[in-house]
Design a protein around this motif. Structure first.
Motif, PDB file in Angstrom:
ATOM      1  N   TYR A   1       0.856  -1.191   0.000  1.00 37.33           N
ATOM      2  CA  TYR A   1       0.000   0.000   0.000  1.00 37.33           C
ATOM      3  C   TYR A   1       0.890   1.238   0.000  1.00 37.33           C
ATOM      4  O   TYR A   1       1.679   1.436   0.925  1.00 37.33           O
ATOM      5  CB  TYR A   1      -0.904  -0.017   1.245  1.00 37.33           C
ATOM      6  N   LYS A   2       0.774   2.028  -1.051  1.00 41.14           N
ATOM      7  CA  LYS A   2       1.629   3.215  -1.225  1.00 41.14           C
ATOM      8  C   LYS A   2       3.103   2.856  -1.031  1.00 41.14           C
ATOM      9  O   LYS A   2       3.860   3.558  -0.363  1.00 41.14           O
ATOM     10  CB  LYS A   2       1.211   4.343  -0.270  1.00 41.14           C
ATOM     11  N   GLY A   3       3.476   1.698  -1.574  1.00 41.84           N
ATOM     12  CA  GLY A   3       4.875   1.292  -1.561  1.00 41.84           C
ATOM     13  C   GLY A   3       5.347   0.605  -0.300  1.00 41.84           C
ATOM     14  O   GLY A   3       6.463   0.085  -0.254  1.00 41.84           O
ATOM     15  N   ALA A   4       4.489   0.554   0.751  1.00 41.64           N
ATOM     16  CA  ALA A   4       4.897  -0.114   2.005  1.00 41.64           C
ATOM     17  C   ALA A   4       4.248  -1.497   2.090  1.00 41.64           C
ATOM     18  O   ALA A   4       3.137  -1.699   1.596  1.00 41.64           O
ATOM     19  CB  ALA A   4       4.475   0.735   3.199  1.00 41.64           C
TER      20      ALA A   4
ATOM     21  N   SER B   1     -11.057   0.526   3.272  1.00 35.97           N
ATOM     22  CA  SER B   1     -10.840   1.363   2.082  1.00 35.97           C
ATOM     23  C   SER B   1      -9.386   1.314   1.629  1.00 35.97           C
ATOM     24  O   SER B   1      -9.094   1.515   0.442  1.00 35.97           O
ATOM     25  CB  SER B   1     -11.274   2.811   2.346  1.00 35.97           C
ATOM     26  N   GLN B   2      -8.461   1.051   2.556  1.00 32.95           N
ATOM     27  CA  GLN B   2      -7.050   0.891   2.164  1.00 32.95           C
ATOM     28  C   GLN B   2      -6.860  -0.453   1.457  1.00 32.95           C
ATOM     29  O   GLN B   2      -6.126  -0.552   0.480  1.00 32.95           O
ATOM     30  CB  GLN B   2      -6.140   0.993   3.392  1.00 32.95           C
ATOM     31  N   LEU B   3      -7.546  -1.482   1.970  1.00 31.04           N
ATOM     32  CA  LEU B   3      -7.495  -2.786   1.306  1.00 31.04           C
ATOM     33  C   LEU B   3      -8.005  -2.647  -0.131  1.00 31.04           C
ATOM     34  O   LEU B   3      -7.455  -3.253  -1.059  1.00 31.04           O
ATOM     35  CB  LEU B   3      -8.366  -3.789   2.091  1.00 31.04           C
ATOM     36  N   ALA B   4      -9.020  -1.818  -0.307  1.00 32.59           N
ATOM     37  CA  ALA B   4      -9.628  -1.633  -1.636  1.00 32.59           C
ATOM     38  C   ALA B   4      -8.715  -0.858  -2.576  1.00 32.59           C
ATOM     39  O   ALA B   4      -8.989  -0.773  -3.778  1.00 32.59           O
ATOM     40  CB  ALA B   4     -10.973  -0.926  -1.491  1.00 32.59           C
ATOM     41  N   GLN B   5      -7.652  -0.264  -2.038  1.00 30.67           N
ATOM     42  CA  GLN B   5      -6.747   0.536  -2.890  1.00 30.67           C
ATOM     43  C   GLN B   5      -5.338  -0.034  -2.963  1.00 30.67           C
ATOM     44  O   GLN B   5      -4.462   0.584  -3.566  1.00 30.67           O
ATOM     45  CB  GLN B   5      -6.659   1.965  -2.331  1.00 30.67           C
ATOM     46  N   CYS B   6      -5.089  -1.185  -2.328  1.00 31.07           N
ATOM     47  CA  CYS B   6      -3.705  -1.671  -2.287  1.00 31.07           C
ATOM     48  C   CYS B   6      -3.224  -2.064  -3.682  1.00 31.07           C
ATOM     49  O   CYS B   6      -4.007  -2.434  -4.550  1.00 31.07           O
ATOM     50  CB  CYS B   6      -3.575  -2.840  -1.311  1.00 31.07           C
ATOM     51  N   GLU B   7      -1.900  -1.955  -3.875  1.00 26.30           N
ATOM     52  CA  GLU B   7      -1.306  -2.262  -5.188  1.00 26.30           C
ATOM     53  C   GLU B   7      -1.146  -3.776  -5.375  1.00 26.30           C
ATOM     54  O   GLU B   7      -1.296  -4.289  -6.481  1.00 26.30           O
ATOM     55  CB  GLU B   7       0.065  -1.589  -5.307  1.00 26.30           C
TER      56      GLU B   7
END
Lengths: 274, 274
Positions: free
Chosen positions: A193-196, A229-235
């Protein structure tokens, strides 16, 4: 009532017995009340992977539940090795089950308990395909022994997995009772997520998995409070447990992720060197 | 590993067997994963009390978990009666355990399951003394199968009871994960608060007990969302379950309640006429 699901032999309290004779008494609290613990370990073909870490977790969980191991760690190791060396496949799944033993009716823990320790082996079908995750409605109950430890009380995870499968997923994502992302029904979750590289914190209901612990120890992943919502945006995302190691995730709730193959491989490689 | 905790006979899938031969395969999911349900019923000396209500709850819970009963309700009734008529004491505790049967490794529910149904009997020591309740830290996980149904995954309640006993209580009061009062580790709670007889709502994590259901049906108690400060101010309290019926509470978290004997008796009397 046969034991086809088991190998040809099982190990009970230090003794090897034929699997078709392997039964347990109906008064065992592991059976009547889910009162016990288990560990699932990988036989690599030459060793029990992360054996010390598994036994350390089992000992710590047992202490929290007031359970004692009826034999030494060395005896367990010898038993698992003896089981595995007779297994047909090169890789196999070893399971160690610790129960509180027989007890009279009721929930009260017997003053003098006779814990039982059982080891079984099962063939492991290697599956390296990526998985589809589905967020389910059944929560991980923060603050309960069943969420903190790998107890025999697993029905919530069974029904969580059933819900995920019914919705077209391969595995469930369970949220903690605080609404944060916790873990899968039988694996931990890592997301990019955002590179982490983040994994849900234990306080959010995640089980303290062995592979997760290794990746944390070498600093490849870090604990975080992950909201849906972070899970929904993870790379990218991966599941980890002792049997699969690290396995890539292809879809989360229908959303396709990148192949993530190189990222997953970097986690797997790290695992081979810890 | 003997079966001293059981009576002389047990009933398995319609057949009566000697208790010392009563064992179970290690691959049974009731044992490996707490994947099953149970009912505890009172043998009054002449009948299984509330048998129909117990079987209705079991059937409803089994449907929710995707479990089938392997034999008819009539066969179960005949089995329980046969067990009880051989019991030494006039009153006894009957336990019916439904498991999903054997399965391979992993949480996934086998496509073709062979559920197992087991009935056991245990003597019942009558104890009419009032109880001391202690609020514990382990919550009831709202929304989970293990909180909604009487599953074999009972470890959280075991540790809740242990915490209550360590704190000088006889039984635990568990709060739901929303902070409201839920139930005891193996009983429902009724409180008398500002003159009303209240019992925690199912949505707050209470188990749908049989005696609780009877008292609700006749309008003697009503469901409510009870917060801990209301519990701390209630005038009287009682526990209910199938074995104890209604039992008075003497202390809640160290606070002495009135004797409540007349109030409890009114609930007990009502139970005898529903």
């Amino acid at each position: 009532m046969t034991n086809k699901a088991l190998g040809s032999r099982v190990w009970i309290n230090g003794e090897m017995v034929d699997a078709h004779q392997a039964t347990f008494p109906l008064a065992d609290r592991g059976f009547t009340l889910g009162d016990g613990l288990f560990e699932t370990m990988l036989w690599t073909g030459w060793e029990v992977r992360f054996f010390d870490a598994h036994m350390a977790r089992l000992a710590q969980s047992a202490e929290a539940l007031g359970l004692q191991l009826p034999c030494s760690v060395e005896a367990v190791k010898a038993g698992l090795n003896a089981l595995a060396e007779n297994a047909a496949s090169s890789k196999a799944a070893l399971r160690l089950t610790l129960t509180r033993g027989n007890g009279p009716r009721g929930l009260a823990i017997p003053e003098i308990a006779h814990p039982q320790l059982i080891a079984t082996i099962a063939p492991l079908v290697e599956n390296t395909s990526t998985v589809r995750l589905k967020t389910v409605s059944i929560p991980r109950a923060i603050g309960t022994p069943s969420a903190r430890f790998k107890t025999l009380s697993y029905v919530d995870n069974i029904i969580a997995l059933r819900e995920a499968r019914a919705g077209g997923g391969d595995e469930a994502i369970m949220l903690g009772t605080n609404g944060n992302v916790a873990c899968a029904s039988s694996a931990n979750l890592v997301i990019r997520y955002k590179g982490a590289n983040l994994t849900p914190a234990l306080e959010d209901g995640a089980l303290g998995g062995i592979v997760r612990g290794r990746l944390l120890a070498v600093g490849l992943i870090e604990e975080a409070h992950i909201i849906p919502s972070q899970l929904a945006q993870c790379e990218d995302a991966a599941l980890t447990n002792a049997l699969i190691g690290v396995r890539g995730v292809a879809f989360i709730d229908g959303r396709a992720l990148g192949s993530g193959r190189i990222w997953c491989q970097s986690l797997t490689d790290a695992l081979d060197h810890v």
